[in-house]
Write an enzyme that holds these catalytic residues in place. Structure first.
Site, PDB file in Angstrom:
ATOM      1  N   GLU A   1     -32.929  21.080  48.136  1.00  0.00           N
ATOM      2  CA  GLU A   1     -32.383  20.349  49.293  1.00  0.00           C
ATOM      3  C   GLU A   1     -31.013  19.864  48.855  1.00  0.00           C
ATOM      4  O   GLU A   1     -30.914  18.989  47.992  1.00  0.00           O
ATOM      5  CB  GLU A   1     -33.264  19.149  49.661  1.00  0.00           C
TER       6      GLU A   1
ATOM      7  N   CYS B   1     -27.373  13.157  53.120  1.00  0.00           N
ATOM      8  CA  CYS B   1     -27.108  14.592  53.229  1.00  0.00           C
ATOM      9  C   CYS B   1     -27.078  15.034  54.686  1.00  0.00           C
ATOM     10  O   CYS B   1     -26.478  16.045  55.007  1.00  0.00           O
ATOM     11  CB  CYS B   1     -28.158  15.368  52.451  1.00  0.00           C
TER      12      CYS B   1
ATOM     13  N   LYS C   1     -38.436  13.030  37.958  1.00  0.00           N
ATOM     14  CA  LYS C   1     -37.271  12.387  37.346  1.00  0.00           C
ATOM     15  C   LYS C   1     -36.413  11.734  38.427  1.00  0.00           C
ATOM     16  O   LYS C   1     -35.824  12.417  39.265  1.00  0.00           O
ATOM     17  CB  LYS C   1     -36.411  13.412  36.599  1.00  0.00           C
TER      18      LYS C   1
ATOM     19  N   SER D   1     -26.883  17.690  44.546  1.00  0.00           N
ATOM     20  CA  SER D   1     -25.650  18.380  44.908  1.00  0.00           C
ATOM     21  C   SER D   1     -25.849  19.898  44.874  1.00  0.00           C
ATOM     22  O   SER D   1     -26.679  20.420  44.127  1.00  0.00           O
ATOM     23  CB  SER D   1     -24.544  17.981  43.938  1.00  0.00           C
ATOM     24  N   THR D   2     -25.053  20.583  45.672  1.00  0.00           N
ATOM     25  CA  THR D   2     -25.123  22.038  45.734  1.00  0.00           C
ATOM     26  C   THR D   2     -24.776  22.637  44.370  1.00  0.00           C
ATOM     27  O   THR D   2     -25.399  23.613  43.928  1.00  0.00           O
ATOM     28  CB  THR D   2     -24.179  22.553  46.840  1.00  0.00           C
TER      29      THR D   2
ATOM     30  N   GLU E   1     -18.259  17.807  51.696  1.00  0.00           N
ATOM     31  CA  GLU E   1     -19.131  16.648  51.878  1.00  0.00           C
ATOM     32  C   GLU E   1     -18.479  15.434  51.192  1.00  0.00           C
ATOM     33  O   GLU E   1     -18.220  15.463  49.993  1.00  0.00           O
ATOM     34  CB  GLU E   1     -20.491  16.937  51.237  1.00  0.00           C
TER      35      GLU E   1
HETATM   36  P1  NAD Z   1     -26.736  15.396  41.566  1.00  0.00           P
HETATM   37  O1  NAD Z   1     -26.897  16.836  41.817  1.00  0.00           O
HETATM   38  O2  NAD Z   1     -25.643  14.989  40.647  1.00  0.00           O
HETATM   39  O3  NAD Z   1     -28.047  14.769  40.937  1.00  0.00           O
HETATM   40  C1  NAD Z   1     -29.309  14.916  41.547  1.00  0.00           C
HETATM   41  C2  NAD Z   1     -30.386  14.807  40.492  1.00  0.00           C
HETATM   42  O4  NAD Z   1     -30.266  15.925  39.616  1.00  0.00           O
HETATM   43  C3  NAD Z   1     -30.284  13.569  39.606  1.00  0.00           C
HETATM   44  O5  NAD Z   1     -31.602  13.125  39.289  1.00  0.00           O
HETATM   45  C4  NAD Z   1     -29.615  14.103  38.353  1.00  0.00           C
HETATM   46  O6  NAD Z   1     -29.931  13.374  37.199  1.00  0.00           O
HETATM   47  C5  NAD Z   1     -30.195  15.501  38.267  1.00  0.00           C
HETATM   48  N1  NAD Z   1     -29.363  16.449  37.512  1.00  0.00           N
HETATM   49  C6  NAD Z   1     -28.027  16.405  37.280  1.00  0.00           C
HETATM   50  N2  NAD Z   1     -27.664  17.451  36.513  1.00  0.00           N
HETATM   51  C7  NAD Z   1     -28.779  18.182  36.271  1.00  0.00           C
HETATM   52  C8  NAD Z   1     -29.034  19.387  35.558  1.00  0.00           C
HETATM   53  N3  NAD Z   1     -28.069  20.048  34.951  1.00  0.00           N
HETATM   54  N4  NAD Z   1     -30.313  19.850  35.542  1.00  0.00           N
HETATM   55  C9  NAD Z   1     -31.301  19.205  36.163  1.00  0.00           C
HETATM   56  N5  NAD Z   1     -31.119  18.052  36.845  1.00  0.00           N
HETATM   57  C10 NAD Z   1     -29.873  17.552  36.914  1.00  0.00           C
HETATM   58  O7  NAD Z   1     -26.632  14.750  42.988  1.00  0.00           O
HETATM   59  P2  NAD Z   1     -26.449  13.216  43.357  1.00  0.00           P
HETATM   60  O8  NAD Z   1     -25.015  12.926  43.158  1.00  0.00           O
HETATM   61  O9  NAD Z   1     -27.462  12.376  42.694  1.00  0.00           O
HETATM   62  O10 NAD Z   1     -26.849  13.229  44.903  1.00  0.00           O
HETATM   63  C11 NAD Z   1     -25.933  13.494  45.889  1.00  0.00           C
HETATM   64  C12 NAD Z   1     -26.104  14.890  46.452  1.00  0.00           C
HETATM   65  O11 NAD Z   1     -27.455  15.106  46.870  1.00  0.00           O
HETATM   66  C13 NAD Z   1     -25.277  15.138  47.673  1.00  0.00           C
HETATM   67  O12 NAD Z   1     -24.591  16.345  47.547  1.00  0.00           O
HETATM   68  C14 NAD Z   1     -26.277  15.220  48.807  1.00  0.00           C
HETATM   69  O13 NAD Z   1     -25.908  15.981  49.887  1.00  0.00           O
HETATM   70  C15 NAD Z   1     -27.461  15.753  48.136  1.00  0.00           C
HETATM   71  N6  NAD Z   1     -28.674  15.388  48.864  1.00  0.00           N
HETATM   72  C16 NAD Z   1     -29.332  16.353  49.591  1.00  0.00           C
HETATM   73  C17 NAD Z   1     -30.464  16.024  50.322  1.00  0.00           C
HETATM   74  C18 NAD Z   1     -31.213  17.052  51.123  1.00  0.00           C
HETATM   75  O14 NAD Z   1     -32.357  16.802  51.438  1.00  0.00           O
HETATM   76  N7  NAD Z   1     -30.637  18.181  51.431  1.00  0.00           N
HETATM   77  C19 NAD Z   1     -30.945  14.736  50.283  1.00  0.00           C
HETATM   78  C20 NAD Z   1     -30.263  13.797  49.533  1.00  0.00           C
HETATM   79  C21 NAD Z   1     -29.136  14.155  48.814  1.00  0.00           C
END
Ligand code: NAD
Length: 453
Positions: free
Chosen positions: A230, A264, A155, A209-210, A356
Site C-alpha cells: 500500500e 495516502c 514492525k 513510500s513507493t 505526493e
Molecule cells: P517509509 O517507506 O519510509 O516507511 C514505511 C515503513 O517501512 C517504516 O516502518 C520504515 O521503518 C520501513 N522501512 C523503511 N525502509 C525499509 C527497508 N529498506 N526495508 C523494510 N522496511 C523499511 O514511509 P513513511 O515515510 O513511513 O510513510 C509515508 C508513506 O507511506 C507515504 O508515501 C504514504 O503515501 C505511504 N502510505 C500509504 C498508505 C496506503 O495505504 N497506500 C497508507 C499510509 C501511508
C-alpha cells in the site's frame, strides 16, 4: 548506532519516551517464536481462534481512550482522529473474528470423486507499518492475518511505535500465546529488511513510500515471497458544475488536510469544472481559513502538526517552489507546524501537481469537460483514491469507471471502510486490504481430489 529511539511529541518537540530498537538477533528470535507458535495457532479450533480475537477486540475497546492518548502524544493526531483510529482496530478485529469460522473453500464437480479447496494459512506474516496511521494500518494487517491462522511479526515505524507496542501487550493479555502476535520496534533497514530476507517469513505486508515498496517487492521476488503493498497517492477530487458546490467546497479542505495531509488518500489535486471555478475558489478560501489548526491536546483541534522536523522541511521545499494563493492558520511556538495551503496549479508538470507532498498542501486546476477531467485525474503514476462531485448519476458512474484508482467516492470523501476493499492501482500498490476477502490474501489455496475408487 544507538539501540534506543527517542519518541518526540510533534506538537511540543518534547521527548516522550525512549524505545528499545531490535537488532537482527532480536528480530530473528521473534521470528523464531512466531515459527514455533504457528502450528498450535493454525490448528486451534476455528471457534476458539474467533473467541480469542473477540477478546482481543474487547480489550482494545476498554483501552480506546488510553490508546488515543498515546497517539495524540506520539503522532500529534487530533483527539477525534486518534479515538477513531483506536476504535477502528477494535472494529477490524471484531469484523475478522468472524473469519476463522467462515474460511470456506469450494467443492468442485469433477469426474471420479470429489474435489475440495482449502484456504491454508501461510505461516509467519511480517507487517511493516508507516508513521502516518500507526494503529489502523497495523490492524488492517494483523487482524485478517491472525484470523486466517497465521502468526504475525509487526514492525511499527521508528517515529511512532507506542500504540503498536501497547496493542501487542493487549493481544497477550487477551490470551494469544507467545509468538502469535509480536511487535518488534526497530529500523526499516534492520527489522524491515529482515522480514524480507528471512526465509520463515512467508508474506510481507508493507504500507509506506513507493520507493521502499519497490525495494521490498524486489527483495521478496528472490524467494517468491507473497507481498501486499500500500504505497503513495496523488488523488483527485473532481468537482463538476452540476454538483452541490457549497458542499464540495466545505468538505474539500478536510479531504486533504486531515492528519495534516499525511494521508495516502489525501485528495491533494482538486479539479474544478471551469464554469464554477471562481465560485468554488471563493467558497474554498473561508473553508480553509476555518480549519482549526491547534495543539491536539486541545480536543477542538481539527489539524495537528506534521510528524517531524524532516517532514516539515520536505513540505516547505514544495511550498518554496510555488506561489501560495491563500492559506489557513497555524500556532506559534514549538511544534512541526505548517499552515494549510492552497496553490493554483499552472501546469501538470509542476512538482506540486505530480508528487505526493504528504503535508497540508492542495493544488487546484480547472477543466472543461468530463473527458478532460478523467484524463487529468489519470495523468499520474499513482492511483489510490479519489472523489467525484456531481448530481448526475450517469456521469458519476462513467467517471468512477474512467478514473484509474482503487477507492473512489461519489459526493463524499470516504476511502477506508473496513467492510470494503482498499488498495491502489498503478504505483499506489498491489493487492487489497480490508473487505470480506482480506483473510484470503493471507492464505494459499490448496486443492484436494479424493478418488471414489
Ligand atoms: P517509509 O517507506 O519510509 O516507511 C514505511 C515503513 O517501512 C517504516 O516502518 C520504515 O521503518 C520501513 N522501512 C523503511 N525502509 C525499509 C527497508 N529498506 N526495508 C523494510 N522496511 C523499511 O514511509 P513513511 O515515510 O513511513 O510513510 C509515508 C508513506 O507511506 C507515504 O508515501 C504514504 O503515501 C505511504 N502510505 C500509504 C498508505 C496506503 O495505504 N497506500 C497508507 C499510509 C501511508
Amino acid at each position: 548506532m544507538s539501540n534506543t529511539y527517542t519518541v518526540v511529541n510533534p506538537a511540543t518537540e518534547q521527548p516522550v519516551v525512549d524505545v528499545d530498537m531490535a537488532d537482527i538477533a532480536a528480530t530473528d528470535a521473534a521470528i523464531e517464536r512466531a515459527v514455533e507458535a504457528f502450528p498450535s495457532w493454525r490448528d486451534l479450533a476455528p471457534g476458539e481462534r474467533a473467541r480469542l480475537l473477540r477478546r482481543f477486540a474487547a480489550l482494545v475497546d476498554e483501552h480506546v481512550e488510553e490508546l488515543a492518548e498515546l497517539e495524540v502524544r506520539n503522532s500529534g493526531h487530533t483527539w477525534g482522529n486518534a479515538t477513531w483510529e483506536a476504535a477502528n482496530v477494535r472494529d477490524v478485529l471484531n469484523y475478522y473474528s468472524a473469519a476463522p469460522e467462515r474460511l470456506i473453500g469450494h467443492q468442485i464437480p469433477v469426474p471420479g470423486g470429489i474435489d475440495v479447496t482449502f484456504h491454508e494459512p501461510l505461516g509467519v506474516v511480517g507487517i511493516i507499518v508507516p508513521w502516518n496511521f500507526p494503529m489502523p494500518i497495523a490492524g488492517w494487517g494483523f487482524a485478517p492475518a491472525l484470523a486466517a491462522g497465521n502468526t504475525v511479526v509487526l514492525k511499527p515505524a521508528e517515529l511512532t511505535p507506542l500504540t503498536a507496542i501497547r496493542l501487542g501487550e493487549l493481544g497477550r493479555e487477551a490470551g494469544l500465546a507467545e509468538g502469535v502476535f509480536s511487535v518488534i520496534p526497530g529500523r526499516g533497514s534492520i527489522v524491515g529488511e529482515r522480514f524480507v530476507t528471512h526465509p520463515a517469513v512467508r508474506k510481507v505486508c508493507f504500507t509506506g513510500s513507493t520507493e521502499v515498496g519497490k525495494r521490498i517487492m524486489a527483495g521478496c521476488a528472490d524467494r517468491v515471497k507473497r507481498v501486499t503493498l500500500e504505497l503513495g497517492g496523488k488523488s483527485a477530487n473532481i468537482i463538476f458544475a452540476d454538483a452541490d458546490i457549497a458542499k464540495a467546497a466545505a468538505s474539500a479542505p478536510y479531504a486533504v488536510f486531515d492528519n495534516a495531509g499525511q494521508d495516502c488518500c489525501a485528495r491533494s489535486r482538486i479539479l474544478v469544472q471551469r464554469s464554477v471555478y471562481d465560485e468554488f475558489i471563493s467558497l474554498l478560501r473561508p473553508a480553509v481559513e476555518g480549519v482549526k489548526v491547534l495543539d491536539p491536546s486541545d480536543r477542538s483541534s481539527e489539524m495537528g502538526p506534521l510528524i517531524s522536523a524532516g517532514q516539515r522541511s520536505t513540505v516547505q521545499g514544495f511550498l518554496d517552489e510555488v506561489e501560495v494563493a491563500f492559506s489557513g492558520h497555524k500556532p506559534d511556538g514549538p511544534g512541526f507546524w505548517v499552515a494549510p495551503a492552497v496553490v493554483l496549479a499552472e501546469s501538470t508538470q509542476q512538482r506540486i501537481w505530480r508528487e505526493e507532498v504528504f503535508g497540508p498542501v492542495v493544488a487546484v486546476m480547472p477543466f472543461d469537460d468530463e473527458e478532460e477531467a478523467i484524463a487529468l485525474a489519470n495523468d499520474s503514476d499513482f492511483g489510490l483514491s479519489g472523489s467525484i462531485f456531481t448530481r448526475d448519476v450517469g456521469r458519476a458512474l462513467r467517471v468512477s469507471r474512467g478514473v484509474e484508482a482503487g477507492a473512489l467516492s461519489v459526493n463524499s470523501h470516504s476511502s477506508v471502510r473496513y467492510w470494503t476493499p482498499f488498495g491502489g492501482f498503478k504505483q499506489s500498490g498491489i493487492g487489497r486490504e480490508l473487505g470480506p476477502d482480506a483473510p484470503h490474501s493471507f492464505t494459499d489455496v490448496k486443492n484436494v481430489f479424493i478418488s471414489n475408487e
